[in-house]
Write a protein that holds these residues in place. Structure first.
Motif, PDB file in Angstrom:
ATOM      1  N   LEU A 119       0.643 -51.956  10.065  1.00 55.26           N
ATOM      2  CA  LEU A 119       0.461 -52.308   8.835  1.00 55.26           C
ATOM      3  C   LEU A 119       0.597 -51.097   7.923  1.00 55.26           C
ATOM      4  O   LEU A 119       1.122 -51.355   6.675  1.00 55.26           O
ATOM      5  CB  LEU A 119      -1.042 -52.840   8.511  1.00 55.26           C
ATOM      6  CG  LEU A 119      -1.355 -54.128   9.272  1.00 55.26           C
ATOM      7  CD1 LEU A 119      -2.759 -54.647   9.179  1.00 55.26           C
ATOM      8  CD2 LEU A 119      -0.238 -55.427   8.988  1.00 55.26           C
ATOM      9  N   LEU A 120       0.074 -49.863   8.162  1.00 52.20           N
ATOM     10  CA  LEU A 120       0.307 -48.637   7.207  1.00 52.20           C
ATOM     11  C   LEU A 120       1.694 -47.977   7.569  1.00 52.20           C
ATOM     12  O   LEU A 120       2.066 -47.187   6.866  1.00 52.20           O
ATOM     13  CB  LEU A 120      -0.870 -47.680   7.383  1.00 52.20           C
ATOM     14  CG  LEU A 120      -2.263 -48.246   7.078  1.00 52.20           C
ATOM     15  CD1 LEU A 120      -3.190 -47.190   7.209  1.00 52.20           C
ATOM     16  CD2 LEU A 120      -1.930 -48.779   5.699  1.00 52.20           C
ATOM     17  N   HIS A 158     -11.886 -46.940   5.505  1.00 49.59           N
ATOM     18  CA  HIS A 158     -11.077 -48.124   5.626  1.00 49.59           C
ATOM     19  C   HIS A 158     -11.841 -49.354   5.208  1.00 49.59           C
ATOM     20  O   HIS A 158     -11.393 -49.997   4.123  1.00 49.59           O
ATOM     21  CB  HIS A 158     -11.040 -48.408   7.175  1.00 49.59           C
ATOM     22  CG  HIS A 158     -10.028 -49.862   7.540  1.00 49.59           C
ATOM     23  ND1 HIS A 158      -9.928 -50.324   8.635  1.00 49.59           N
ATOM     24  CD2 HIS A 158      -9.251 -50.200   6.457  1.00 49.59           C
ATOM     25  CE1 HIS A 158      -8.925 -51.136   8.585  1.00 49.59           C
ATOM     26  NE2 HIS A 158      -8.622 -51.298   7.326  1.00 49.59           N
ATOM     27  N   LEU A 183      -3.565 -51.382  14.370  1.00 39.36           N
ATOM     28  CA  LEU A 183      -3.533 -51.767  12.764  1.00 39.36           C
ATOM     29  C   LEU A 183      -2.587 -50.652  12.007  1.00 39.36           C
ATOM     30  O   LEU A 183      -2.061 -50.940  10.991  1.00 39.36           O
ATOM     31  CB  LEU A 183      -4.964 -52.253  12.399  1.00 39.36           C
ATOM     32  CG  LEU A 183      -5.602 -53.499  12.790  1.00 39.36           C
ATOM     33  CD1 LEU A 183      -6.812 -53.692  12.328  1.00 39.36           C
ATOM     34  CD2 LEU A 183      -4.896 -54.634  12.174  1.00 39.36           C
ATOM     35  N   ALA A 184      -3.272 -49.457  11.969  1.00 40.67           N
ATOM     36  CA  ALA A 184      -2.495 -48.398  11.358  1.00 40.67           C
ATOM     37  C   ALA A 184      -1.191 -48.181  11.657  1.00 40.67           C
ATOM     38  O   ALA A 184      -0.248 -48.023  10.638  1.00 40.67           O
ATOM     39  CB  ALA A 184      -3.308 -47.117  11.612  1.00 40.67           C
ATOM     40  N   THR A 243       1.887 -55.690   3.528  1.00 39.98           N
ATOM     41  CA  THR A 243       1.222 -54.972   4.778  1.00 39.98           C
ATOM     42  C   THR A 243      -0.071 -54.020   4.258  1.00 39.98           C
ATOM     43  O   THR A 243      -1.091 -54.074   5.129  1.00 39.98           O
ATOM     44  CB  THR A 243       1.893 -54.315   5.605  1.00 39.98           C
ATOM     45  OG1 THR A 243       2.678 -53.330   5.200  1.00 39.98           O
ATOM     46  CG2 THR A 243       3.087 -55.196   6.507  1.00 39.98           C
ATOM     47  N   ASP A 244       0.173 -53.314   3.150  1.00 37.04           N
ATOM     48  CA  ASP A 244      -0.980 -52.494   2.741  1.00 37.04           C
ATOM     49  C   ASP A 244      -1.956 -53.315   2.405  1.00 37.04           C
ATOM     50  O   ASP A 244      -3.128 -52.739   2.829  1.00 37.04           O
ATOM     51  CB  ASP A 244      -0.380 -51.491   1.816  1.00 37.04           C
ATOM     52  CG  ASP A 244       0.539 -50.718   2.033  1.00 37.04           C
ATOM     53  OD1 ASP A 244       0.899 -50.506   3.383  1.00 37.04           O
ATOM     54  OD2 ASP A 244       1.310 -49.976   1.172  1.00 37.04           O
ATOM     55  N   SER A 255      -7.865 -50.060  15.945  1.00 38.69           N
ATOM     56  CA  SER A 255      -7.533 -49.196  14.535  1.00 38.69           C
ATOM     57  C   SER A 255      -6.438 -48.503  14.713  1.00 38.69           C
ATOM     58  O   SER A 255      -5.619 -48.279  13.694  1.00 38.69           O
ATOM     59  CB  SER A 255      -8.792 -48.110  14.602  1.00 38.69           C
ATOM     60  OG  SER A 255      -9.928 -48.711  14.098  1.00 38.69           O
ATOM     61  N   HIS A 303      -3.942 -54.508   5.424  1.00 34.68           N
ATOM     62  CA  HIS A 303      -4.856 -53.691   5.851  1.00 34.68           C
ATOM     63  C   HIS A 303      -6.116 -53.485   4.992  1.00 34.68           C
ATOM     64  O   HIS A 303      -7.189 -53.247   5.890  1.00 34.68           O
ATOM     65  CB  HIS A 303      -4.030 -52.349   6.084  1.00 34.68           C
ATOM     66  CG  HIS A 303      -4.714 -51.391   6.888  1.00 34.68           C
ATOM     67  ND1 HIS A 303      -5.354 -50.390   6.575  1.00 34.68           N
ATOM     68  CD2 HIS A 303      -4.687 -50.784   8.245  1.00 34.68           C
ATOM     69  CE1 HIS A 303      -6.185 -49.428   7.252  1.00 34.68           C
ATOM     70  NE2 HIS A 303      -5.628 -49.987   8.417  1.00 34.68           N
TER      71      HIS A 303
END
Length: 415
Positions: free
Chosen positions: A66-67, A100, A62-63, A2-3, A59, A6
């Protein structure tokens, strides 16, 4: 994984601003002018990408996905929003897109290079040895056991790729709250909105309590009356059953209204009852076998809507208590709208020697009267409850056997 996803999305986002910026830095220009043109074009495109509110929402999503961050969703600005609302957040979103995109490009490029190098080392060894050009150096890989170190290089390239990706993700996790979290004023607005929602839910719960409580009380009494009259007065029994049907239908409308508001903030289907609907409420109480006298003074039909709605619920709860605990005889309701005040006075005889009174279950301790007090307090009014003398003035707690509910609401502050 996932990292890296992203980071790869960041690299893709960076393609458009980078390609646009290169158009504003042609090789024919002087070096200083090329740097200025490239920088200005890059900043302009990134800022334009951050302007749509969907960019900030995307954003944040996604953060979070995925983060692994836990950022709150952006607040939808209301009409007349503060100046910081749109532009500060858009600039912060642009500030987030820069690392990013930059780190995404670096991670994607290095990951691709390291994976390619790992594949080259493994491929050359498997083909029996040879030369590998890696990181600008010409490296010879022997075949067989002497060349097993190539697998160490493969593992090193893969570990370095993982480390680069993890390090980039760690940096972005630290930066995400700085650029994507709520502005202090947004946090305050979110708390205020949450408090407003809680207050509305409490108000709806109180309305549901008043409506359903009144319906169950009236229906129980009417069902008992119908059971007693079924043999000797079938017509009266049928009227009682019809009243139960009518009362239950009104309660279903109230329930539909409350659920409609609770489900995703849906608008209510039916208007809330006001003092203009007092006649039907009184009629239902009389059908339950209660003897009731009603008196209205002043322009009751012209008082502010808020006060009228709350007053209706206050009367409804008072009559519910009268049916539940009183003797159902001698109930008196007086509603006055004069001199800037709305006054609701409800009295009903009670059996001070009854089981409910002896057990300590006093009217003043019930949830209904607590709800009445809350409604009156919100309208900056006054409420008095307790035992009174037969004339209706406030007297000894046990004197007179007459329960009194007195509410005074200022009409100017209730509009």
């Amino acid at each position: 994984m996932t990292d890296w996803s992203h980071a790869f999305l960041g690299a893709l986002l960076g393609v458009v601003p980078l390609a646009t910026a290169l158009l504003f830095a042609p090789p024919a220009w002087p070096a200083a002018l090329r740097i200025v043109g490239f920088t200005l074009a890059l900043a302009a495109v990134i800022t334009a990408m951050a302007c749509p509110r969907a960019a900030r929402r995307g954003s944040v999503r996604l953060a979070n996905h995925l983060l692994g961050t836990d950022l709150p969703a952006p607040i939808k600005p209301a009409s007349g929003e503060r100046p910081w609302g749109p532009w500060t957040n858009r600039l912060r979103t642009a500030g987030w897109l820069v690392p990013h995109m930059a780190l995404g490009g670096v991670v994607t490029g290095l990951t691709g290079l390291l994976l390619f190098s790992a594949g080259m080392f493994a491929s050359v060894w498997l083909r029996g040895g040879g030369a590998v050009d890696a990181f600008g150096r010409h490296i010879k890989v022997d075949s067989g056991v002497p060349g097993l170190w190539a697998w160490g290089a493969v593992a090193g390239c893969l570990a370095l790729a993982v480390a680069v990706c993890a390090g980039s993700a760690a940096v972005l996790r630290l930066l995400a709250p700085v650029f994507l979290d709520h502005h202090p004023a947004e946090r305050l607005a979110a708390v205020e909105e949450q408090m407003h929602q809680l207050a509305q839910r409490n108000r709806l719960a109180q309305e549901l309590h008043d409506s359903i409580g009144h319906t169950l009380t009236a229906s129980t009494i009417q069902a008992a009356v119908a059971g007693e009259l079924m043999e000797r007065d079938p017509d009266a029994a049928r009227r009682a059953l019809a009243s139960i049907e009518e009362t239950s239908r009104a309660a279903m409308d109230d329930l539909d209204h409350v659920l409609g508001v609770l489900r995703e903030g849906r608008s209510p289907r039916a208007p809330q009852p006001t003092l203009g609907d007092l006649g039907s409420l009184v009629e239902r109480v009389r059908r339950a076998g209660a003897e009731m006298r009603v008196e209205t003074l002043g322009a009751v039909d012209r008082i502010p809507a808020t006060a009228s709605r709350e007053a209706y619920r206050i009367v409804q709860e008072g009559l519910t208590n009268a049916l539940r605990y009183g003797t159902k005889t001698g109930i008196a309701l007086r509603v006055t709208a004069q001199d800037g005040w709305l006054v609701v006075e409800l009295t009903n005889p009670v059996d001070v020697g009854g089981a409910w009174f002896r057990s300590g279950e006093r009217l003043g301790q019930g949830c209904g009267l607590v709800g009445i007090a809350e409604r009156v307090r919100l309208l900056r009014g006054e409420v008095f409850t307790g035992m009174a003398s037969g004339k209706g003035d406030e007297g000894d707690e046990h004197g007179g056997g007459l329960w009194r509910l007195l509410v005074r609401i200022p009409l100017r502050s209730a509009s």
